[in-house]
Design a protein around this motif. Sequence first.
Motif, PDB file in Angstrom:
ATOM      1  N   MET A 278      26.555  28.638  48.596  1.00 33.10           N
ATOM      2  CA  MET A 278      27.795  29.271  48.159  1.00 33.10           C
ATOM      3  C   MET A 278      27.531  30.103  46.919  1.00 33.10           C
ATOM      4  SD  MET A 278      30.570  26.141  48.535  1.00 33.10           S
ATOM      5  CE  MET A 278      31.975  27.151  48.056  1.00 33.10           C
ATOM      6  N   SER A 279      28.542  30.865  46.536  1.00 34.08           N
ATOM      7  CA  SER A 279      28.564  31.610  45.286  1.00 34.08           C
ATOM      8  C   SER A 279      29.761  31.100  44.491  1.00 34.08           C
ATOM      9  CB  SER A 279      28.723  33.108  45.578  1.00 34.08           C
ATOM     10  OG  SER A 279      28.838  33.836  44.374  1.00 34.08           O
ATOM     11  N   LEU A 280      29.797  31.377  43.212  1.00 34.57           N
ATOM     12  CA  LEU A 280      31.009  31.034  42.471  1.00 34.57           C
ATOM     13  C   LEU A 280      32.178  31.847  43.003  1.00 34.57           C
ATOM     14  CD1 LEU A 280      29.841  30.759  38.752  1.00 34.57           C
ATOM     15  CD2 LEU A 280      30.489  28.910  40.289  1.00 34.57           C
ATOM     16  N   VAL A 281      31.929  33.115  43.340  1.00 35.67           N
ATOM     17  CA  VAL A 281      32.976  34.019  43.815  1.00 35.67           C
ATOM     18  C   VAL A 281      32.653  34.481  45.229  1.00 35.67           C
ATOM     19  CG1 VAL A 281      34.139  36.216  43.422  1.00 35.67           C
ATOM     20  CG2 VAL A 281      33.516  34.782  41.472  1.00 35.67           C
ATOM     21  N   GLY A 282      33.620  34.320  46.104  1.00 33.00           N
ATOM     22  CA  GLY A 282      33.470  34.737  47.492  1.00 33.00           C
ATOM     23  C   GLY A 282      34.621  34.177  48.300  1.00 33.00           C
TER      24      GLY A 282
ATOM     25  N   THR B  60      35.829  30.392  44.375  1.00 38.76           N
ATOM     26  CA  THR B  60      37.053  31.126  44.068  1.00 38.76           C
ATOM     27  C   THR B  60      36.887  32.588  44.432  1.00 38.76           C
ATOM     28  OG1 THR B  60      38.773  31.479  42.416  1.00 38.76           O
ATOM     29  CG2 THR B  60      36.481  31.737  41.662  1.00 38.76           C
ATOM     30  N   GLY B  61      37.991  33.295  44.400  1.00 42.63           N
ATOM     31  CA  GLY B  61      37.964  34.719  44.713  1.00 42.63           C
ATOM     32  C   GLY B  61      39.354  35.314  44.574  1.00 42.63           C
ATOM     33  N   LEU B  62      39.501  36.537  45.033  1.00 41.28           N
ATOM     34  CA  LEU B  62      40.762  37.262  44.930  1.00 41.28           C
ATOM     35  C   LEU B  62      41.906  36.505  45.596  1.00 41.28           C
ATOM     36  CD1 LEU B  62      42.347  39.819  44.157  1.00 41.28           C
ATOM     37  CD2 LEU B  62      41.555  40.849  46.308  1.00 41.28           C
ATOM     38  N   ALA B  63      41.680  35.977  46.779  1.00 43.48           N
ATOM     39  CA  ALA B  63      42.742  35.258  47.481  1.00 43.48           C
ATOM     40  C   ALA B  63      43.165  34.016  46.698  1.00 43.48           C
ATOM     41  CB  ALA B  63      42.278  34.866  48.884  1.00 43.48           C
ATOM     42  N   GLN B  64      42.215  33.280  46.174  1.00 45.93           N
ATOM     43  CA  GLN B  64      42.530  32.038  45.483  1.00 45.93           C
ATOM     44  C   GLN B  64      43.340  32.286  44.210  1.00 45.93           C
ATOM     45  OE1 GLN B  64      39.405  32.610  46.955  1.00 45.93           O
ATOM     46  NE2 GLN B  64      40.333  31.438  48.601  1.00 45.93           N
TER      47      GLN B  64
ATOM     48  N   ALA C 220      41.977  36.971  55.491  1.00 44.49           N
ATOM     49  CA  ALA C 220      40.815  37.772  55.897  1.00 44.49           C
ATOM     50  C   ALA C 220      40.889  39.178  55.300  1.00 44.49           C
ATOM     51  CB  ALA C 220      40.724  37.840  57.418  1.00 44.49           C
ATOM     52  N   LYS C 221      42.079  39.758  55.285  1.00 48.12           N
ATOM     53  CA  LYS C 221      42.259  41.099  54.704  1.00 48.12           C
ATOM     54  C   LYS C 221      41.972  41.076  53.197  1.00 48.12           C
ATOM     55  CE  LYS C 221      45.719  44.685  53.816  1.00 48.12           C
ATOM     56  NZ  LYS C 221      45.217  44.836  52.463  1.00 48.12           N
ATOM     57  N   THR C 222      42.483  40.057  52.522  1.00 49.12           N
ATOM     58  CA  THR C 222      42.264  39.923  51.082  1.00 49.12           C
ATOM     59  C   THR C 222      40.787  39.689  50.782  1.00 49.12           C
ATOM     60  OG1 THR C 222      44.493  39.012  50.872  1.00 49.12           O
ATOM     61  CG2 THR C 222      43.014  38.682  49.014  1.00 49.12           C
ATOM     62  N   ASP C 223      40.127  38.857  51.585  1.00 51.12           N
ATOM     63  CA  ASP C 223      38.679  38.634  51.417  1.00 51.12           C
ATOM     64  C   ASP C 223      37.922  39.954  51.555  1.00 51.12           C
ATOM     65  OD1 ASP C 223      39.045  35.882  51.092  1.00 51.12           O
ATOM     66  OD2 ASP C 223      38.597  35.429  53.194  1.00 51.12           O
ATOM     67  N   LYS C 224      38.283  40.736  52.555  1.00 49.72           N
ATOM     68  CA  LYS C 224      37.615  42.026  52.776  1.00 49.72           C
ATOM     69  C   LYS C 224      37.865  42.973  51.603  1.00 49.72           C
ATOM     70  CE  LYS C 224      35.424  45.199  55.138  1.00 49.72           C
ATOM     71  NZ  LYS C 224      33.972  45.284  54.993  1.00 49.72           N
TER      72      LYS C 224
ATOM     73  N   ASP D 229      34.965  44.662  49.349  1.00 51.43           N
ATOM     74  CA  ASP D 229      34.861  46.118  49.227  1.00 51.43           C
ATOM     75  C   ASP D 229      34.985  46.609  47.790  1.00 51.43           C
ATOM     76  OD1 ASP D 229      34.501  46.296  51.953  1.00 51.43           O
ATOM     77  OD2 ASP D 229      36.569  46.935  52.369  1.00 51.43           O
ATOM     78  N   ASN D 230      35.656  45.853  46.949  1.00 53.15           N
ATOM     79  CA  ASN D 230      35.886  46.266  45.561  1.00 53.15           C
ATOM     80  C   ASN D 230      35.176  45.354  44.557  1.00 53.15           C
ATOM     81  OD1 ASN D 230      37.853  48.459  46.105  1.00 53.15           O
ATOM     82  ND2 ASN D 230      38.987  46.768  47.019  1.00 53.15           N
ATOM     83  N   PHE D 231      34.103  44.715  45.012  1.00 52.22           N
ATOM     84  CA  PHE D 231      33.418  43.734  44.187  1.00 52.22           C
ATOM     85  C   PHE D 231      32.635  44.401  43.062  1.00 52.22           C
ATOM     86  CE2 PHE D 231      30.412  40.464  42.999  1.00 52.22           C
ATOM     87  CZ  PHE D 231      31.229  39.353  42.977  1.00 52.22           C
ATOM     88  N   THR D 232      32.822  43.891  41.858  1.00 45.51           N
ATOM     89  CA  THR D 232      32.065  44.338  40.680  1.00 45.51           C
ATOM     90  C   THR D 232      31.716  43.099  39.856  1.00 45.51           C
ATOM     91  OG1 THR D 232      34.041  44.565  39.300  1.00 45.51           O
ATOM     92  CG2 THR D 232      33.343  46.539  40.551  1.00 45.51           C
ATOM     93  N   ILE D 233      30.788  43.251  38.939  1.00 48.39           N
ATOM     94  CA  ILE D 233      30.455  42.159  38.014  1.00 48.39           C
ATOM     95  C   ILE D 233      31.699  41.797  37.200  1.00 48.39           C
ATOM     96  CG2 ILE D 233      29.057  41.520  35.999  1.00 48.39           C
ATOM     97  CD1 ILE D 233      27.436  41.635  38.553  1.00 48.39           C
ATOM     98  N   LYS D 234      32.463  42.811  36.814  1.00 43.50           N
ATOM     99  CA  LYS D 234      33.693  42.576  36.054  1.00 43.50           C
ATOM    100  C   LYS D 234      34.648  41.691  36.858  1.00 43.50           C
ATOM    101  CE  LYS D 234      37.624  45.007  34.046  1.00 43.50           C
ATOM    102  NZ  LYS D 234      38.304  46.284  33.910  1.00 43.50           N
ATOM    103  N   ASN D 235      34.824  41.974  38.148  1.00 44.53           N
ATOM    104  CA  ASN D 235      35.705  41.163  38.984  1.00 44.53           C
ATOM    105  C   ASN D 235      35.172  39.740  39.160  1.00 44.53           C
ATOM    106  OD1 ASN D 235      37.638  43.123  39.310  1.00 44.53           O
ATOM    107  ND2 ASN D 235      36.880  43.821  41.275  1.00 44.53           N
TER     108      ASN D 235
END
Length: 182
Positions: free
Chosen positions: A100-104, A132-136, A149-153, A157-163
């Motif tokens: 796993m990753s911390l974010v995904g 964790t991730g955007l959806a969480q 699934a849409k939120t995960d995508k 697609d908009n993944f950055t180190i900042k995010n």
Amino acid sequence: MIRAFDLIFSLLGLVLSSPVLLIIFVIGLFDTGSPIFKQERVGRDQKPFILIKFRTMKLNTISVATHLASTASITPLGSFLRRTKLDELPQLWNVLIGEMSLVGPRPGLYNQEELTKARSARNVYAIRPGITGLAQVNSIDMSTPELLAKTDKDMIDNFTIKNYFKYVMLTVLGRGSGDRMK
């Protein structure tokens, strides 16, 4: 670079939280007799892996997505662990060993066919699942598979180190409500 952050933060997290992990483990022995919960989940490239968490439900609870489980299954300790998200701490081991990753995207169960299909269509399984991730942080859980699934995508697609750091910090600060339950 993300893998390097995952390694550093998961190792640091496991070391620094080891007293808390030990305390929860011991209390969990009294709560259910089996404080560690292991469950096969869908990983990167749809390969199975064993997710590790602290047990929050009674021992004989059926293996379904949280939103399909009954709140009557949650133990007193489990309620506290879920509210504080401390039940997720053992997943730092999954991050450390590269499953796993911390974010995904949160890893789903194999019996969540609608979610698996929606994520496959969007190539969400191309990356490691995360704690964790955007959806969480936006309280989007597995009860809405298409939206998840849409939120995960969108996150991918908009993944950055900042995010990456943003999602981790928002999670640590308590943002997101976790999975809904019946």
